[in-house]
Write a protein that holds these residues in place. Structure first.
Motif, PDB file in Angstrom:
ATOM      1  N   HIS A  47       8.713  -2.885  -0.835  1.00 35.79           N
ATOM      2  CA  HIS A  47       8.670  -1.845   0.148  1.00 35.79           C
ATOM      3  C   HIS A  47       8.142  -0.575  -0.110  1.00 35.79           C
ATOM      4  CE1 HIS A  47      12.050  -3.780   2.851  1.00 35.79           C
ATOM      5  NE2 HIS A  47      11.129  -5.103   2.817  1.00 35.79           N
ATOM      6  N   SER A 107       3.236   3.410   8.163  1.00 40.17           N
ATOM      7  CA  SER A 107       3.774   1.906   7.165  1.00 40.17           C
ATOM      8  C   SER A 107       2.829   0.559   7.485  1.00 40.17           C
ATOM      9  CB  SER A 107       5.167   2.124   7.506  1.00 40.17           C
ATOM     10  OG  SER A 107       5.598   3.312   7.260  1.00 40.17           O
ATOM     11  N   ASP A 136       5.579   2.275   2.288  1.00 40.02           N
ATOM     12  CA  ASP A 136       6.799   3.263   2.721  1.00 40.02           C
ATOM     13  C   ASP A 136       5.561   4.004   3.306  1.00 40.02           C
ATOM     14  OD1 ASP A 136       8.662   4.805   3.200  1.00 40.02           O
ATOM     15  OD2 ASP A 136       8.451   5.684   1.018  1.00 40.02           O
ATOM     16  N   GLY A 137       5.628   4.647   4.750  1.00 41.56           N
ATOM     17  CA  GLY A 137       5.264   5.693   4.898  1.00 41.56           C
ATOM     18  C   GLY A 137       5.389   6.648   5.002  1.00 41.56           C
TER      19      GLY A 137
END
Length: 166
Positions: free
Chosen positions: A44, A157, A48-49
């Motif tokens: 993740h 993201s 992750d933006g």
């Protein structure tokens, strides 16, 4: 279609009146490969933006069912620095959908959720719709600070997710 999900196929970075931000991107990868990445908590941080995920706390190998949980070590100054979020899978359809509701460890979710909807556009192309949904937040003190993540972070993201397959 998922209850509470407003599917906006041609929108990017749209905040709806239904307390959601919905972003869409076509990614050059099969839905099953994208789903594979989304269901591995250890990956993740790659997409992750928001820049808030520091690491994965547990070693959950793969999310497979509603009720599965995974814990992320997070960092954001608005939360006092370092903190943890325990994410509860609330919807999952293999190669099509995964959604989770974050909460502080041992607590109920305040009502927001993250939803990834995958629509195959051929053998190597998938439309990915990412929704940040807070319409079930009932605590007015929390709702006053939402959305906590801007549309640009959701767009980032999806760009990062696409880069996984570049």
């Amino acid at each position: 279609m998922v209850k509470g999900l407003l599917y906006m196929p041609d929108s990017v970075g749209t905040m709806t009146e239904q307390k959601q931000i919905v972003v869409t991107r076509v990614i050059d990868a099969p839905a099953e490969k994208i789903f594979d990445v989304l269901t591995q908590p250890s990956r993740h941080r790659e997409f992750d933006g928001s820049g808030m995920i520091v690491s994965v706390e547990d070693t959950t190998p793969r999310l497979q069912a509603v009720g599965d949980t995974f814990t992320m070590n997070m960092h954001h100054e608005s939360q006092g620095g370092d903190y943890q979020m325990e994410n509860h899978v609330v919807s999952i359809v293999v190669n099509e959908l995964i959604a989770w509701a974050p909460a502080r460890p041992g607590q109920e979710s305040p009502g927001w959720k993250w939803i990834y909807l995958l629509a195959s556009r051929g053998p190597n192309t998938t439309r990915v719709v990412l929704t940040y949904d807070w319409e079930n937040v009932t605590d007015e003190a929390i709702a006053a600070h939402l959305p906590a993540i801007p549309a640009e972070a959701l767009e980032d993201s999806l760009n990062r997710l696409a880069a996984v397959f570049a």
